[in-house]
Design a protein around this motif. Sequence first.
Motif, PDB file in Angstrom:
ATOM      1  N   SER A  60      75.176  53.260  47.830  1.00 21.93           N
ATOM      2  CA  SER A  60      75.669  52.259  47.140  1.00 21.93           C
ATOM      3  C   SER A  60      75.502  50.969  46.004  1.00 21.93           C
ATOM      4  O   SER A  60      75.780  50.055  45.930  1.00 21.93           O
ATOM      5  CB  SER A  60      75.304  51.269  49.435  1.00 21.93           C
ATOM      6  OG  SER A  60      73.942  51.245  48.418  1.00 21.93           O
ATOM      7  N   CYS A  61      74.350  51.293  45.477  1.00 20.71           N
ATOM      8  CA  CYS A  61      74.063  51.938  44.100  1.00 20.71           C
ATOM      9  C   CYS A  61      74.849  52.230  43.091  1.00 20.71           C
ATOM     10  O   CYS A  61      74.762  51.500  41.593  1.00 20.71           O
ATOM     11  CB  CYS A  61      72.748  51.546  43.771  1.00 20.71           C
ATOM     12  SG  CYS A  61      71.502  51.291  44.334  1.00 20.71           S
ATOM     13  N   SER A  62      76.082  53.012  43.519  1.00 15.81           N
ATOM     14  CA  SER A  62      77.442  53.011  42.299  1.00 15.81           C
ATOM     15  C   SER A  62      78.034  51.894  42.230  1.00 15.81           C
ATOM     16  O   SER A  62      78.215  50.545  42.781  1.00 15.81           O
ATOM     17  CB  SER A  62      78.434  54.064  43.777  1.00 15.81           C
ATOM     18  OG  SER A  62      77.708  54.961  44.091  1.00 15.81           O
ATOM     19  N   GLN A  63      78.105  52.186  40.979  1.00 13.43           N
ATOM     20  CA  GLN A  63      78.789  51.105  39.836  1.00 13.43           C
ATOM     21  C   GLN A  63      80.441  51.011  39.557  1.00 13.43           C
ATOM     22  O   GLN A  63      80.834  52.217  39.428  1.00 13.43           O
ATOM     23  CB  GLN A  63      77.918  50.836  38.613  1.00 13.43           C
ATOM     24  CG  GLN A  63      77.012  50.382  38.984  1.00 13.43           C
ATOM     25  CD  GLN A  63      76.629  48.978  39.313  1.00 13.43           C
ATOM     26  OE1 GLN A  63      76.762  48.025  38.322  1.00 13.43           O
ATOM     27  NE2 GLN A  63      76.244  48.269  40.417  1.00 13.43           N
ATOM     28  N   ILE A  69      86.799  52.809  37.620  1.00 14.99           N
ATOM     29  CA  ILE A  69      86.252  54.688  39.404  1.00 14.99           C
ATOM     30  C   ILE A  69      85.407  53.952  39.170  1.00 14.99           C
ATOM     31  O   ILE A  69      83.738  53.747  39.053  1.00 14.99           O
ATOM     32  CB  ILE A  69      86.558  55.132  38.400  1.00 14.99           C
ATOM     33  CG1 ILE A  69      88.296  55.431  38.010  1.00 14.99           C
ATOM     34  CG2 ILE A  69      86.328  56.725  39.041  1.00 14.99           C
ATOM     35  CD1 ILE A  69      88.988  56.195  37.155  1.00 14.99           C
ATOM     36  N   THR A  70      84.832  54.024  40.440  1.00 16.68           N
ATOM     37  CA  THR A  70      83.627  53.566  41.256  1.00 16.68           C
ATOM     38  C   THR A  70      83.087  54.795  40.796  1.00 16.68           C
ATOM     39  O   THR A  70      83.611  56.262  41.033  1.00 16.68           O
ATOM     40  CB  THR A  70      83.427  53.876  42.440  1.00 16.68           C
ATOM     41  OG1 THR A  70      84.243  52.805  43.108  1.00 16.68           O
ATOM     42  CG2 THR A  70      81.652  53.870  42.964  1.00 16.68           C
ATOM     43  N   PRO A 307      66.460  48.211  45.815  1.00 13.32           N
ATOM     44  CA  PRO A 307      66.999  48.376  44.958  1.00 13.32           C
ATOM     45  C   PRO A 307      66.974  47.648  44.017  1.00 13.32           C
ATOM     46  O   PRO A 307      67.606  46.776  44.117  1.00 13.32           O
ATOM     47  CB  PRO A 307      68.284  49.626  45.135  1.00 13.32           C
ATOM     48  CG  PRO A 307      68.378  49.840  46.954  1.00 13.32           C
ATOM     49  CD  PRO A 307      67.328  48.288  47.241  1.00 13.32           C
ATOM     50  N   LEU A 308      66.605  48.199  42.540  1.00 10.60           N
ATOM     51  CA  LEU A 308      67.014  47.365  41.766  1.00 10.60           C
ATOM     52  C   LEU A 308      68.066  48.632  40.873  1.00 10.60           C
ATOM     53  O   LEU A 308      68.238  49.766  40.802  1.00 10.60           O
ATOM     54  CB  LEU A 308      65.727  47.258  40.392  1.00 10.60           C
ATOM     55  CG  LEU A 308      65.266  46.299  40.887  1.00 10.60           C
ATOM     56  CD1 LEU A 308      63.848  46.411  39.353  1.00 10.60           C
ATOM     57  CD2 LEU A 308      65.519  45.092  40.983  1.00 10.60           C
ATOM     58  N   VAL A 309      68.839  47.652  39.876  1.00 10.07           N
ATOM     59  CA  VAL A 309      70.182  48.685  39.412  1.00 10.07           C
ATOM     60  C   VAL A 309      70.764  48.030  38.524  1.00 10.07           C
ATOM     61  O   VAL A 309      70.842  46.810  37.787  1.00 10.07           O
ATOM     62  CB  VAL A 309      71.775  48.420  40.295  1.00 10.07           C
ATOM     63  CG1 VAL A 309      72.286  49.429  39.557  1.00 10.07           C
ATOM     64  CG2 VAL A 309      71.468  48.633  41.768  1.00 10.07           C
ATOM     65  N   ALA A 310      69.789  48.654  36.944  1.00 11.41           N
ATOM     66  CA  ALA A 310      70.970  48.439  36.088  1.00 11.41           C
ATOM     67  C   ALA A 310      71.435  48.829  34.849  1.00 11.41           C
ATOM     68  O   ALA A 310      72.073  49.931  35.534  1.00 11.41           O
ATOM     69  CB  ALA A 310      69.349  48.234  35.455  1.00 11.41           C
ATOM     70  N   SER A 311      72.058  48.612  34.903  1.00 19.11           N
ATOM     71  CA  SER A 311      73.568  49.188  33.550  1.00 19.11           C
ATOM     72  C   SER A 311      73.794  48.921  32.335  1.00 19.11           C
ATOM     73  O   SER A 311      72.689  47.945  32.275  1.00 19.11           O
ATOM     74  CB  SER A 311      74.863  48.009  34.766  1.00 19.11           C
ATOM     75  OG  SER A 311      75.332  48.595  36.001  1.00 19.11           O
ATOM     76  N   PHE A 312      74.110  49.928  32.205  1.00 18.86           N
ATOM     77  CA  PHE A 312      74.567  49.574  30.094  1.00 18.86           C
ATOM     78  C   PHE A 312      75.222  50.665  29.839  1.00 18.86           C
ATOM     79  O   PHE A 312      75.752  51.186  30.644  1.00 18.86           O
ATOM     80  CB  PHE A 312      73.246  50.960  29.702  1.00 18.86           C
ATOM     81  CG  PHE A 312      71.425  50.236  29.991  1.00 18.86           C
ATOM     82  CD1 PHE A 312      70.854  49.483  30.092  1.00 18.86           C
ATOM     83  CD2 PHE A 312      70.854  50.980  30.940  1.00 18.86           C
ATOM     84  CE1 PHE A 312      69.233  49.528  30.029  1.00 18.86           C
ATOM     85  CE2 PHE A 312      69.498  50.851  32.200  1.00 18.86           C
ATOM     86  CZ  PHE A 312      68.901  49.620  30.671  1.00 18.86           C
TER      87      PHE A 312
END
Length: 316
Positions: A60-63, A69-70, A307-312
């Motif tokens: 569920s943390c997918s981006q 596109i996931t 959850p923490l979700v960080a994106s780069f």
Amino acid sequence: MLNTLILGIFTFVQLNCENLFDCVHDSLKQDTEYTAESPRHWNTRKYWQKLRNISKEILSCSQENEDGITVIPDLVALCEIENDTVMHYLSQRSLLRNARYRYVMTESPDLRGIDVALLYSPMTFKLLNSYSLRISPPKGMRPTRDILYASGRVVSGDTLHIFVVHAPSRFSGKHATVPYRMTVMQRLMQSVDSIRSLHYNPKIIISGDFNDETRDESVQHLIANGMTDVSYEVKGSNGAKGTYKYMGQWSSIDHILISEGMKPLFRRCIINDQSFLLEDDTKFNGKKPFRTYQGYKYLGGFSDHLPLVASFDIEY
């Protein structure tokens, strides 16, 4: 012809799984709490439900990437994992099996037998090295979790240095246990400084359950030594004001910190508080994490942490 720079998204997740134990007693550890004979009546059915829940939570943390596109998380730092068997079943026999994750983990002297681990997608993170950092406990401190270090190369060619931490709890009181958490942070920064001495402006991510908030001494020690807490004051979209809720109060004791070298790549950090990860807080109002147990009452939920979700950004 000029080369076209393509930016993709690289996702890092931090999650405390809330006692992801198998059902088998390890005679060298104090893990009888999670056996069929214990007051929790932990059994195979509950264990498999826990694996399904944690795998669903990770997915569920997918981006969504630039093409709409996931994509699944590239790296997932996990706390409160019992052993290699649990990680094998989580990565190979749960809903994650088609993701083809691999993992590395610690084998700590923690008395209960809990460890930390890192799931990684070999398609986007080529593991170069991994090892545990053992903590030498000061007087009065019982053996604690090792720190996990892993390095790997991403598709841009850059090397990432990852540390996963599960600091000592506040069980004996917050102030009495500050020296224990500081011991862990000082050992962690020794390793970070070693990396800095070998690499110019290295790309470092530190994550985990610190059992402290950003303003507390242990996290401030990392910040004073050049790390940035990108999880500071982040919120969820469904009412979560932290990753953990105790006695009606939200707090953020889980953190993701990055070095200066990672800052130009950073996009955002959020708390994943999708509705299925929450339940009504009937005592204190609002919502709270939907956990596995409330005391000894089995709820069948996910975890007492969100959850923490960080994106780069990542260059292809």
